[in-house]
Design a protein around this motif. Structure first.
Motif, PDB file in Angstrom:
ATOM      1  N   ASN A  44      20.592 -53.779  -4.948  1.00 29.17           N
ATOM      2  CA  ASN A  44      20.600 -53.499  -3.517  1.00 29.17           C
ATOM      3  C   ASN A  44      21.030 -54.761  -2.770  1.00 29.17           C
ATOM      4  O   ASN A  44      21.343 -55.788  -3.386  1.00 29.17           O
ATOM      5  CB  ASN A  44      19.223 -52.995  -3.056  1.00 29.17           C
ATOM      6  CG  ASN A  44      18.117 -54.015  -3.352  1.00 29.17           C
ATOM      7  OD1 ASN A  44      18.387 -55.210  -3.443  1.00 29.17           O
ATOM      8  ND2 ASN A  44      16.900 -53.524  -3.502  1.00 29.17           N
ATOM      9  N   ALA A  45      21.036 -54.668  -1.444  1.00 28.78           N
ATOM     10  CA  ALA A  45      21.530 -55.789  -0.633  1.00 28.78           C
ATOM     11  C   ALA A  45      20.719 -57.057  -0.875  1.00 28.78           C
ATOM     12  O   ALA A  45      21.269 -58.171  -0.870  1.00 28.78           O
ATOM     13  CB  ALA A  45      21.500 -55.414   0.846  1.00 28.78           C
ATOM     14  N   LYS A 100      30.096 -59.437 -10.871  1.00 36.08           N
ATOM     15  CA  LYS A 100      29.802 -58.013 -10.710  1.00 36.08           C
ATOM     16  C   LYS A 100      30.224 -57.366 -12.024  1.00 36.08           C
ATOM     17  O   LYS A 100      31.418 -57.289 -12.339  1.00 36.08           O
ATOM     18  CB  LYS A 100      30.595 -57.431  -9.536  1.00 36.08           C
ATOM     19  CG  LYS A 100      29.948 -56.240  -8.842  1.00 36.08           C
ATOM     20  CD  LYS A 100      29.919 -54.981  -9.667  1.00 36.08           C
ATOM     21  CE  LYS A 100      31.271 -54.292  -9.659  1.00 36.08           C
ATOM     22  NZ  LYS A 100      31.301 -53.124 -10.598  1.00 36.08           N
ATOM     23  N   ASP A 117      28.021 -50.595  -7.628  1.00 31.95           N
ATOM     24  CA  ASP A 117      29.293 -49.991  -7.298  1.00 31.95           C
ATOM     25  C   ASP A 117      30.243 -51.053  -6.744  1.00 31.95           C
ATOM     26  O   ASP A 117      29.862 -51.862  -5.899  1.00 31.95           O
ATOM     27  CB  ASP A 117      29.069 -48.889  -6.255  1.00 31.95           C
ATOM     28  CG  ASP A 117      30.366 -48.232  -5.839  1.00 31.95           C
ATOM     29  OD1 ASP A 117      30.966 -47.537  -6.672  1.00 31.95           O
ATOM     30  OD2 ASP A 117      30.788 -48.440  -4.693  1.00 31.95           O
ATOM     31  N   ARG A 156      32.835 -50.807  -4.758  1.00 30.67           N
ATOM     32  CA  ARG A 156      33.164 -50.694  -3.336  1.00 30.67           C
ATOM     33  C   ARG A 156      32.019 -51.155  -2.451  1.00 30.67           C
ATOM     34  O   ARG A 156      32.210 -51.595  -1.342  1.00 30.67           O
ATOM     35  CB  ARG A 156      33.544 -49.250  -2.993  1.00 30.67           C
ATOM     36  CG  ARG A 156      35.023 -48.967  -3.241  1.00 30.67           C
ATOM     37  CD  ARG A 156      35.272 -47.495  -3.432  1.00 30.67           C
ATOM     38  NE  ARG A 156      34.527 -47.019  -4.609  1.00 30.67           N
ATOM     39  CZ  ARG A 156      34.877 -45.956  -5.333  1.00 30.67           C
ATOM     40  NH1 ARG A 156      35.931 -45.265  -5.008  1.00 30.67           N
ATOM     41  NH2 ARG A 156      34.163 -45.600  -6.377  1.00 30.67           N
ATOM     42  N   GLN A 157      30.779 -51.069  -2.981  1.00 31.20           N
ATOM     43  CA  GLN A 157      29.616 -51.396  -2.149  1.00 31.20           C
ATOM     44  C   GLN A 157      29.120 -52.816  -2.475  1.00 31.20           C
ATOM     45  O   GLN A 157      29.244 -53.729  -1.664  1.00 31.20           O
ATOM     46  CB  GLN A 157      28.523 -50.366  -2.408  1.00 31.20           C
ATOM     47  CG  GLN A 157      27.425 -50.357  -1.384  1.00 31.20           C
ATOM     48  CD  GLN A 157      26.458 -49.224  -1.675  1.00 31.20           C
ATOM     49  OE1 GLN A 157      26.866 -48.134  -2.090  1.00 31.20           O
ATOM     50  NE2 GLN A 157      25.178 -49.477  -1.467  1.00 31.20           N
ATOM     51  N   ILE A 158      28.602 -52.984  -3.685  1.00 24.56           N
ATOM     52  CA  ILE A 158      28.092 -54.310  -4.087  1.00 24.56           C
ATOM     53  C   ILE A 158      29.242 -55.322  -4.135  1.00 24.56           C
ATOM     54  O   ILE A 158      29.098 -56.459  -3.701  1.00 24.56           O
ATOM     55  CB  ILE A 158      27.400 -54.192  -5.471  1.00 24.56           C
ATOM     56  CG1 ILE A 158      26.128 -53.358  -5.338  1.00 24.56           C
ATOM     57  CG2 ILE A 158      27.097 -55.553  -6.060  1.00 24.56           C
ATOM     58  CD1 ILE A 158      25.118 -53.907  -4.353  1.00 24.56           C
ATOM     59  N   GLN A 192      32.111 -55.343  -2.411  1.00 22.96           N
ATOM     60  CA  GLN A 192      32.557 -55.741  -1.078  1.00 22.96           C
ATOM     61  C   GLN A 192      31.529 -56.638  -0.392  1.00 22.96           C
ATOM     62  O   GLN A 192      31.890 -57.584   0.310  1.00 22.96           O
ATOM     63  CB  GLN A 192      32.829 -54.496  -0.211  1.00 22.96           C
ATOM     64  CG  GLN A 192      34.054 -53.691  -0.644  1.00 22.96           C
ATOM     65  CD  GLN A 192      35.374 -54.406  -0.379  1.00 22.96           C
ATOM     66  OE1 GLN A 192      35.453 -55.315   0.433  1.00 22.96           O
ATOM     67  NE2 GLN A 192      36.417 -54.023  -1.100  1.00 22.96           N
ATOM     68  N   SER A 193      30.236 -56.341  -0.583  1.00 24.04           N
ATOM     69  CA  SER A 193      29.251 -57.190   0.106  1.00 24.04           C
ATOM     70  C   SER A 193      29.195 -58.567  -0.550  1.00 24.04           C
ATOM     71  O   SER A 193      28.951 -59.569   0.130  1.00 24.04           O
ATOM     72  CB  SER A 193      27.878 -56.519   0.180  1.00 24.04           C
ATOM     73  OG  SER A 193      27.362 -56.318  -1.096  1.00 24.04           O
ATOM     74  N   THR A 244      39.321 -57.587   2.419  1.00 23.42           N
ATOM     75  CA  THR A 244      37.970 -58.014   2.805  1.00 23.42           C
ATOM     76  C   THR A 244      37.918 -59.535   2.943  1.00 23.42           C
ATOM     77  O   THR A 244      37.370 -60.061   3.920  1.00 23.42           O
ATOM     78  CB  THR A 244      36.955 -57.564   1.734  1.00 23.42           C
ATOM     79  OG1 THR A 244      37.025 -56.138   1.635  1.00 23.42           O
ATOM     80  CG2 THR A 244      35.540 -57.964   2.110  1.00 23.42           C
TER      81      THR A 244
END
Lengths: 526, 526
Positions: B40-41, B183, B219, B221-223, B225-226, B251
């Motif tokens: 998670n974030a 990642k 993921d 696209r999510q993890i 990109q962040s 990005t």
């Protein structure tokens, strides 16, 4: 050679048909003759197409041919004589002596890159021999750096010679083997035309392919953007505002084929005064600081815009000495009415920020675009809580941050954005404190100076005129010094290349005597 | 060590709470135990924060400390034994022998970078002495390269060891002095966890700061990109699809502080067959070509996806020989159901394009995700008029372009986008033709091979695994070989630095014995 208002497109001289523009004398705010013709889309297309056509031939000229070309450009610029210096003086308001010094610097840059090309270190020539007995066999591998392609160069307003038409970007790109298309800065169009003619003459004398150099005149947002968008252009060199640099970065990133942009943009160049140094020589540091701040009307990318120190009576003495020295300084003519306007607006905004005190200002009056020197101060918490205080005010304005303790000094160092330079004034008794500060400064700046001032950027092998964003767009590079050439090259590996097809730098007997890494070991080559 | 479904965050092992995911065996299209917890974030934040905190200490470890750390990682990976190979085989369908070879390559990479760190060429140590007599005096200037900051690494699907958690990007970033946050690729989660544990163990054994390495699961696209958006991250290494790479480039360019992205994306690796070579050995070339095309089920960035030759009876023989060899090839399991699906779709689309003929195909059947080899052909005008034919089909498919003459060969060479490799088969009688072709190939590719095939990327000093867009995002760099370290460093210049504060590489007596440029002349250092 004379000023006709022409662009230089390859071996042509052409008066642009998309409108006209005149240079302005900032001392009097009046136009200077003649008018310059502006480029249209066809001019951009032709300059880029010529550069594309010239590329394969130009990049494979020998080191000697390219070095002589660079040296001939230097000679042709010198041959322009006083007409160049006089015109630059009219267009920029910069003193004659400064412009003569800048011409010397420009010629030194060109000659340094002639040496860089002859030395051939930048080629990174690397050879790995075949290992036929190994399983699987290793093939013969040879690597060299080649020119990246035609480069678009945007000159700076504040160095009409050294960072303009024949400045560091042009010199290093030409040295790398890249044709150059310059967008002349509108603040010194006549200077640009004269220098562009000198390069054109040198190209002809040295039998370079026609498209090796062009110089366009036009609006940055229009001609500049279409230049950066052109498929033939493979890299961009820019010195100017943060806004202008970021616009070019965006354009370059959005191309079908994104290209590198080397933009040198914005820096406030923090100066850290350590306690023991301040105790020992606050007066001397203050005097040096004011000289650095006011040099060239403060119009340097490395102007010391921020001073950080712990509150003390020594700091009070520094401030008092600086204030006195500064009040005696006459207002100096800035480069353009636009820069002058932005400076006046910037210092007015600074005064309006709560908690910012005016410490002293220099004399008013003088010419049309004269800038009054300004010194202000605030506390560390004030600085940390006011983002506007981190913005560059281009001109002779600086802000002293009074810190309560060393923690606040560190907090400021961590808070500031990327910088071209960071300066430390330190005596031996300060070294333990400096050891704690250094890692932060290394992360923030491209050059770290001790007991000096950041204005004055030596053209040398070890120089870094670069730094983390927003001081530049690419912290991996420098725009001054020998390694500026690294911006315009890329590696190519050849596998099992027949000897008959092998470039000189990679031939077995090393005919150019360049240093090479052979099977992992560095060899000098001569 | 065992597979628990954990992320590695510094010295912690943590089961992510943002969902679960299992690896898939592509041979059977079934899930493999255990489940992996997704980040998670807060996990991203913690990994980045640890990396930030580790940076200043880690980047100033000595060459010996960093070299031993890299070698210890290699040892720890080997110590995982068959459990690593077995798991990688299950997750990727790649043969055991191939994976053992890839493990050797991974360890060689780590050891090469240990040598690179010890040799210290990458530091670019440069010293310019003070010239006090000069007007103005020249200050003492010293330059070295330092680590750029924490690096985000995205592993590739097709090299679960050599381009993944402890692959070339991680090895070169750690060598440069950059903490790494990986990642993990979702296609080989268990392999990733084992290797991440090995790095974690090596970091503890070598007393490295905790945040030197983390490995997140989640993921892209999510993890992903962040991670790339996080202010602590200063560069990105990526190997994967064009779409994925371009998303990361966007990005990174849109951050407040833009950062470099080294994305290795898409290449069709043209192979040029010159007339005389084809006349002399069309059968031999065809056999080598089919072996290269089908190696690893065609899942190499350097897979030969395009063959360019002038129509002739020799070309007919090449095609016939290749077709025969290819028809005998069994279908091999691809890495993931997604890659297999994309391959099937890609070859179907190819068949549907008017003017494209199917020359031959390999055997069908086999495992769930087995790929049928495919050879097609078209004419040069057809290729030039059909942009879709330039797109990479990831897998064992290649397209032969029949050219009417040499002009068409040149037109194809100029038309193709940037490539990792370009291959030329040429005999001595072809050299004049090759001389005309070489400048185009140099502009298009990072590596140019003669009389071989592009699959097989040697880990060496002279290797370039890079090339113009879209083969990579940055043609100035390589992701394989010694100079891959150059992606993760930036120069810092020190002016009048006191001796007591001078880093070892720049001290007067050169205690690390690194090569240096002193007053413009290269010195070996030992």
């Amino acid at each position: 050679m004379s000023i006709q208002g022409n662009m230089i497109i390859g071996q042509q001289r052409r008066f642009g048909q998309a409108g006209q523009l005149k240079a302005i004398n900032p001392a009097t705010n009046t136009e200077i003759e003649p008018a310059f013709g502006l480029a249209n889309a066809a001019d951009v297309e032709q300059a880029c197409q010529l550069a594309r056509e010239a590329f394969d031939q130009y990049r494979e000229t020998t080191p000697e041919q390219r070095a002589v070309f660079l040296e001939t450009i230097a000679d042709e610029i010198l041959a322009l004589g006083t007409s160049l210096i006089d015109r630059a003086h009219q267009e920029t308001g910069l003193p004659i002596a400064r412009l003569e010094g800048e011409r010397g610097r420009t010629m030194n840059q060109l000659r340094l890159f002639a040496k860089v090309v002859r030395d051939g270190y930048y080629l990174n020539a690397t050879l790995d021999s075949a290992l036929l007995e190994r399983t699987p066999p290793r093939p013969d591998l040879r690597m060299r750096k080649i020119a990246i392609g035609p480069v678009a160069v945007f000159g700076a307003s504040n160095f009409p010679l050294a960072f303009s038409v024949a400045g560091g970007d042009t010199a290093s790109a030409l040295a790398a083997g890249c044709p150059v298309v310059v967008k002349a800065h509108s603040a010194h169009l006549g200077t640009s035309e004269l220098v562009a003619q000198a390069i054109q003459t040198a190209a002809a004398k040295c039998h370079m392919p026609e498209g090796v150099f062009s110089c366009l005149i036009g609006d940055g947002r229009q001609i500049g953007q279409s230049l950066v968008s052109h498929a033939a252009i493979k890299a961009v060199g820019f010195t100017g505002s943060r806004q202008g640099g970021i616009a070019l970065m965006r354009t370059a990133a959005q191309r079908h084929e994104p290209i590198p942009v080397y933009a040198e943009m914005s820096s406030i160049n923090p100066v850290f005064l350590m306690p023991s140094a301040l105790a020992a020589r606050s007066t001397q540091i203050a005097q040096g600081f004011v000289e650095s701040l006011t040099l060239g009307a403060g119009q340097f990318c490395t102007n010391p815009g921020l001073v950080i120190a712990i509150d003390s009576t020594d700091l009070e003495n520094f401030i008092e000495t600086a204030a006195n020295a500064l009040q005696a300084k006459a207002a100096a003519t800035m480069l353009t009415p636009g820069i002058h306007h932005a400076y006046v607006k910037g210092t007015e905004q600074l005064s309006s920020i709560a908690g910012v005190s005016k410490v002293a200002e220099g004399q008013a009056g003088g010419s049309a675009c004269a800038a009054q020197v300004r010194l202000s101060s605030c506390t560390a918490p004030q600085f940390l809580n006011t983002p506007a205080l981190s913005e560059e005010i281009f001109g002779p304005s600086s802000l002293i941050i009074r810190c309560a303790d060393l923690d606040e000094v560190h907090a400021i160092a961590e808070f500031i954005e990327g910088q071209l330079t960071a300066t430390v004034h330190a005596n031996e008794a300060d070294y333990e404190l400096v050891k704690a500060l250094m890692p932060i400064l290394e992360r923030k700046a491209g050059r770290i100076l001790f007991n000096g001032f950041p204005t004055g950027v030596e053209v040398a092998h070890a120089m870094v005129h670069g730094g983390p964003f927003p001081s530049t767009s690419d912290s991996r590079t420098t725009s001054v010094g020998a390694t500026a050439i690294d911006r315009f090259i890329r590696p190519v590996c050849y596998q099992e290349l027949p000897a008959a097809l092998t470039p000189a730098s990679l031939q077995q007997d090393n005919p150019w005597s360049v240093p090479r890494i052979v099977n992992g070991e560095l060899q000098l080559g001569k």
